[in-house]
Design an enzyme around this catalytic site. Structure first.
Site, PDB file in Angstrom:
ATOM      1  N   LYS A 181       0.827  -1.215   0.000  1.00 14.44           N
ATOM      2  CA  LYS A 181       0.000   0.000   0.000  1.00 14.44           C
ATOM      3  C   LYS A 181       0.864   1.270   0.000  1.00 14.44           C
ATOM      4  CE  LYS A 181      -4.074  -1.866  -0.133  1.00 14.44           C
ATOM      5  NZ  LYS A 181      -3.827  -3.078  -0.909  1.00 14.44           N
TER       6      LYS A 181
HETATM    7  C1  LIG Z   1      -9.714  -2.529  -1.836  1.00 10.79           C
HETATM    8  C2  LIG Z   1      -9.159  -3.266  -0.660  1.00 10.79           C
HETATM    9  N1  LIG Z   1      -9.941  -3.431   0.419  1.00 10.79           N
HETATM   10  C3  LIG Z   1      -9.496  -4.072   1.519  1.00 10.79           C
HETATM   11  C4  LIG Z   1      -8.234  -4.612   1.571  1.00 10.79           C
HETATM   12  C5  LIG Z   1      -7.802  -5.343   2.789  1.00 10.79           C
HETATM   13  O1  LIG Z   1      -6.734  -4.701   3.388  1.00 10.79           O
HETATM   14  P1  LIG Z   1      -5.896  -5.445   4.538  1.00 10.79           P
HETATM   15  O2  LIG Z   1      -4.960  -6.386   3.857  1.00 10.79           O
HETATM   16  O3  LIG Z   1      -5.186  -4.330   5.240  1.00 10.79           O
HETATM   17  O4  LIG Z   1      -6.880  -6.126   5.402  1.00 10.79           O
HETATM   18  C6  LIG Z   1      -7.383  -4.462   0.473  1.00 10.79           C
HETATM   19  C7  LIG Z   1      -6.027  -5.028   0.523  1.00 10.79           C
HETATM   20  O5  LIG Z   1      -5.365  -5.325  -0.406  1.00 10.79           O
HETATM   21  C8  LIG Z   1      -7.855  -3.785  -0.673  1.00 10.79           C
HETATM   22  O6  LIG Z   1      -7.082  -3.641  -1.761  1.00 10.79           O
END
Ligand SMILES: Cc1ncc(COP(=O)(O)O)c(C=O)c1O
Length: 374
Positions: A181
């Site tokens: 990210k």
């Molecule tokens: C659009 C979106 N939502 C939610 C997530 C979930 O994030 P996390 O891995 O921090 O739980 C991601 C992770 O890649 C994502 O790209």
């Protein structure tokens, strides 16, 4: 890899910040997390930020804290990472998908009202690739129907649209600090909200539901704690926060680097036939998280293999969620249910894109694309 799909830009500043945490007694949630929360809130212009271990956890807790219960329906997009929809299931609710705009891949706001039923409680838009959904339109639909709004802003720390930032018009916005990210601590997340009540509930829910924390103990000495509600274990720790803090100093500079890369990619792509891009919304500041291109569906998978063979990283963001086995089974979906999301899912591939990427690596990617497409 000649040009990997992603490289982080963490370095000495992050190592020094971690060393400072190691030198103190508190590795878990404490003052460094508090510092990161206020720094992130300041950047977003939001009143409260709660540091968590993932965006998935943030979405889950947002729904629990806002009273989403089994049997409720939450409207979202099928063009997203699976976690947007699994968080809805974790909260016990049912994801109700609405197809996306064919040009942007963002939830089609004109289709949302048709999906609202007696059971709908929330709209969960996703700011795909870093481009914000039309939050003014979503806010007004939610207002008309008495619905909550939680934004999946995993891709969109730096974005705005019509002067609106994530978290500004919704109950909460959820962010990811996962390994790829725009800022990262390997795994991490946060919830931003202007509601003190919601922030307090999420703080309680992020650490079992305990009324006192280790940080309270360090500050005030031991006091008996109670368990007020059933919580989860999603608290960000000081090591994660220490890694994130120096990245806040580079956030805008890195955004500029990614926007230059995007501009260069877009100029160079005009020389290749048969490639399209998601439309960039005017009146929006793109957060530039991912750089997808759209190619002929029948060539997409082969193109990824050819690029990889030439040492160029490429991935798919995303195959539509409703066609993954779990959601076929849970929601009874099949091909044809959301044609725009399915078309994008079949033809999209994301190219290497990160602030450490030199501009001339874009040229190498473009050359590899040209060679692979003949
Ligand atoms: C659009 C979106 N939502 C939610 C997530 C979930 O994030 P996390 O891995 O921090 O739980 C991601 C992770 O890649 C994502 O790209």
């Amino acid at each position: 890899m000649v040009v990997p799909f992603f490289l982080h830009d963490l370095g000495q500043a992050e190592l020094d910040a971690i060393a400072a945490v190691f030198a103190g007694p508190m590795l878990t949630t404490g003052e460094t997390v508090d510092l990161f929360e206020s720094r992130f809130a300041g950047y977003l212009g939001c009143r409260h930020v709660v540091g968590l271990t993932s965006c998935t956890g943030a979405l889950h807790l947002a729904m629990l804290a806002l009273g989403i219960r089994p049997g409720d329906e939450v409207i979202t997009t099928p063009m997203t990472f699976a976690a947007t929809a699994t968080a809805i299931l974790e909260a016990g609710a049912k994801p109700v998908f609405v197809d996306v705009d064919q040009h942007t891949g963002l939830i089609d706001v004109d289709r949302i009202e048709a999906a609202i039923t007696q059971r709908t409680r929330m709209i969960l838009p996703v700011h795909l690739y870093g481009q914000m959904c039309d939050m003014r339109a979503i806010r007004s639909i939610a207002g008309r129907h008495g619905l909550r709004v939680v934004e999946d802003a995993a891709h969109c720390i730096e974005g705005t649209r019509d002067g609106v930032r994530p978290g500004e018009l919704s109950d909460a916005a959820c962010f990811s600090f996962y390994a790829t990210k725009n800022i990262t601590c390997g795994e991490g997340g946060a919830l931003a909200t202007n509601s003190a009540e919601l922030a307090a509930k999420v703080r309680l829910l992020r650490l079992h539901g305990m009324t006192k924390t280790a940080s309270d103990r360090a500050r005030e000495g031991y006091a008996h704690w109670d368990l007020a509600v059933l919580g989860w274990k999603y608290n960000m720790d000081n090591i994660q926060a220490a890694m994130l803090l120096p990245q806040m100093d580079r956030l805008e500079a890195n955004w500029h680097k990614r926007s230059q890369l995007a501009q260069h990619y877009e100029e160079m792509l005009t020389s290749i036939r048969g490639i399209a891009r998601p439309r960039t919304v005017t009146a929006a500041r793109h957060a530039w998280h991912l750089f997808p291109i759209w190619v002929a569906a029948e060539r997409r998978d082969e193109l990824i293999s050819r690029l990889q063979a030439k040492g160029i990283g490429a991935v798919v963001n995303y195959r539509p969620v409703h066609l993954l086995t779990l959601f076929r089974q849970e929601c009874g979906h099949r091909e044809g249910d959301f044609p725009h999301a399915e078309r994008i899912g079949a033809c999209t591939l994301s190219l290497p894109f990160y602030p450490r990427m030199p501009l001339d690596h874009v040229d190498q990617v473009i050359k590899a694309l040209q060679d692979s497409l003949v």
